[in-house]
Design a protein around this motif. Structure first.
Motif, mmCIF file in Angstrom:
data_model
loop_
_atom_site.group_PDB
_atom_site.id
_atom_site.type_symbol
_atom_site.label_atom_id
_atom_site.label_comp_id
_atom_site.label_asym_id
_atom_site.label_seq_id
_atom_site.Cartn_x
_atom_site.Cartn_y
_atom_site.Cartn_z
ATOM 1 N N PHE A 17 3.898 16.238 4.470
ATOM 2 C CA PHE A 17 2.837 16.117 5.475
ATOM 3 C C PHE A 17 1.888 17.289 5.335
ATOM 4 C CE2 PHE A 17 5.980 13.454 7.420
ATOM 5 C CZ PHE A 17 5.251 12.508 8.133
ATOM 6 N N ARG A 18 0.613 17.016 5.596
ATOM 7 C CA ARG A 18 -0.403 18.063 5.720
ATOM 8 C C ARG A 18 -1.136 17.789 7.025
ATOM 9 N NH1 ARG A 18 -5.606 19.488 5.364
ATOM 10 N NH2 ARG A 18 -6.135 21.412 4.276
ATOM 11 N N GLY A 57 13.146 7.232 6.851
ATOM 12 C CA GLY A 57 13.432 7.630 8.235
ATOM 13 C C GLY A 57 12.856 8.996 8.562
ATOM 14 N N TYR A 58 12.957 9.921 7.606
ATOM 15 C CA TYR A 58 12.375 11.240 7.822
ATOM 16 C C TYR A 58 10.858 11.171 7.871
ATOM 17 C CZ TYR A 58 16.607 14.022 7.775
ATOM 18 O OH TYR A 58 17.803 14.588 8.116
ATOM 19 N N GLY A 59 10.257 10.235 7.168
ATOM 20 C CA GLY A 59 8.804 10.067 7.282
ATOM 21 C C GLY A 59 8.414 9.828 8.729
ATOM 22 N N GLY A 60 9.065 8.862 9.364
ATOM 23 C CA GLY A 60 8.780 8.582 10.770
ATOM 24 C C GLY A 60 9.181 9.724 11.689
ATOM 25 N N THR A 94 -2.845 6.390 9.221
ATOM 26 C CA THR A 94 -3.867 7.324 9.689
ATOM 27 C C THR A 94 -3.886 8.559 8.789
ATOM 28 O OG1 THR A 94 -2.412 8.634 11.108
ATOM 29 C CG2 THR A 94 -3.312 6.590 12.064
ATOM 30 N N PRO A 95 -4.917 9.402 8.924
ATOM 31 C CA PRO A 95 -4.947 10.638 8.133
ATOM 32 C C PRO A 95 -3.780 11.587 8.446
ATOM 33 C CG PRO A 95 -7.117 10.153 8.998
ATOM 34 C CD PRO A 95 -6.163 9.184 9.639
ATOM 35 N N GLN A 96 -3.137 11.417 9.588
ATOM 36 C CA GLN A 96 -1.999 12.262 9.951
ATOM 37 C C GLN A 96 -0.706 11.819 9.271
ATOM 38 O OE1 GLN A 96 -4.052 10.941 12.464
ATOM 39 N NE2 GLN A 96 -5.255 12.804 12.428
ATOM 40 N N ASP A 97 -0.726 10.655 8.621
ATOM 41 C CA ASP A 97 0.481 10.146 7.988
ATOM 42 C C ASP A 97 0.890 11.017 6.817
ATOM 43 O OD1 ASP A 97 0.414 8.079 9.791
ATOM 44 O OD2 ASP A 97 -0.122 6.543 8.334
ATOM 45 N N GLY A 98 2.176 11.070 6.594
ATOM 46 C CA GLY A 98 2.710 11.777 5.454
ATOM 47 C C GLY A 98 2.900 10.835 4.290
ATOM 48 N N ARG A 113 5.582 5.190 14.606
ATOM 49 C CA ARG A 113 5.554 6.117 13.466
ATOM 50 C C ARG A 113 6.528 5.673 12.383
ATOM 51 N NH1 ARG A 113 2.446 6.934 17.470
ATOM 52 N NH2 ARG A 113 1.490 8.955 17.754
ATOM 53 N N ALA A 114 7.708 5.238 12.750
ATOM 54 C CA ALA A 114 8.698 4.803 11.759
ATOM 55 C C ALA A 114 8.215 3.610 10.964
ATOM 56 C CB ALA A 114 10.020 4.487 12.456
ATOM 57 N N ALA A 115 7.514 2.681 11.618
ATOM 58 C CA ALA A 115 7.023 1.479 10.936
ATOM 59 C C ALA A 115 6.046 1.824 9.810
ATOM 60 C CB ALA A 115 6.352 0.545 11.951
ATOM 61 N N ARG A 116 5.379 2.946 9.915
ATOM 62 C CA ARG A 116 4.407 3.356 8.896
ATOM 63 C C ARG A 116 5.065 3.697 7.561
ATOM 64 N NH1 ARG A 116 0.165 7.000 12.431
ATOM 65 N NH2 ARG A 116 0.112 5.553 14.176
ATOM 66 N N TYR A 117 6.382 3.935 7.595
ATOM 67 C CA TYR A 117 7.096 4.382 6.392
ATOM 68 C C TYR A 117 8.113 3.359 5.882
ATOM 69 C CZ TYR A 117 4.747 8.554 7.886
ATOM 70 O OH TYR A 117 3.772 9.426 8.257
#
Length: 168
Positions: free
Chosen positions: A22-23, A129-132, A5-9, A160-164
């Motif tokens: 992240f922004r 891990g920090y990404g999530g 998503t656009p909220q992803d880092g 959220r963790a799966a996204r990274y």
């Protein structure tokens, strides 16, 4: 894998370490966002118990679970820069990890404020891990700033963790 998503880092892994960035836009003023980040009573509502002196050369302790200094989920460090309501930079010491750095900037944007978070000097394995983790924390901050109930970590983290997982 989860849909991004656009909220992803972003996670960038290089020879000199890894970086998570992240922004995020928030539905509040820069001053209110700054207060949510740095005022112990407000921080407790979305991230955990914040202790310390948030000024250059000061120290902090962020107790993200129980308000117990001996808990396993306590970050500690030194304040490298504190320029209200625009910038906070600190060292990040988490149990079992090398020291890294976190820098947060807050700027005005039409209808609210933008926060940019950069966590640098990370090991590649920790960066994912920090990404999530930061994603969840920023989602919780958004809940708090928008006046919604703050969703629990355990509800948000698996997605959220799966996204990274493959980031970097």
């Amino acid at each position: 894998m989860s849909t991004r998503t656009p909220q992803d880092g972003t996670v960038a892994i290089g020879d000199d370490g890894a970086r998570v960035t992240f922004r995020r836009a928030f539905p509040t003023s820069p001053e209110d966002l700054w207060q949510a980040l740095t005022t112990p009573d407000r921080a407790r509502r979305w991230i955990g118990a914040l202790h310390g002196d948030l000024r250059p050369a000061g120290t902090y302790e962020l107790r993200m679970g129980d308000d117990d200094p001996d808990a396993a989920d306590v970050a500690r460090g030194e304040i490298l820069a504190c320029e209200p309501p625009e910038a906070l930079e600190l060292t990040w010491r988490f149990p079992g990890e090398p020291v890294s750095r976190v820098r947060v900037t807050v700027t005005p944007e039409a209808g609210g404020a933008v926060l940019v978070l950069a966590h640098t000097a990370l090991d590649a394995s920790a960066a994912r891990g920090y990404g999530g983790g930061w994603h969840v924390i920023l989602d919780q901050l958004d809940d708090h700033c928008a006046g919604r109930p703050v969703r629990p970590w355990d509800e948000l983290f698996p997605d959220r963790a799966a996204r990274y997982d493959d980031a970097g």
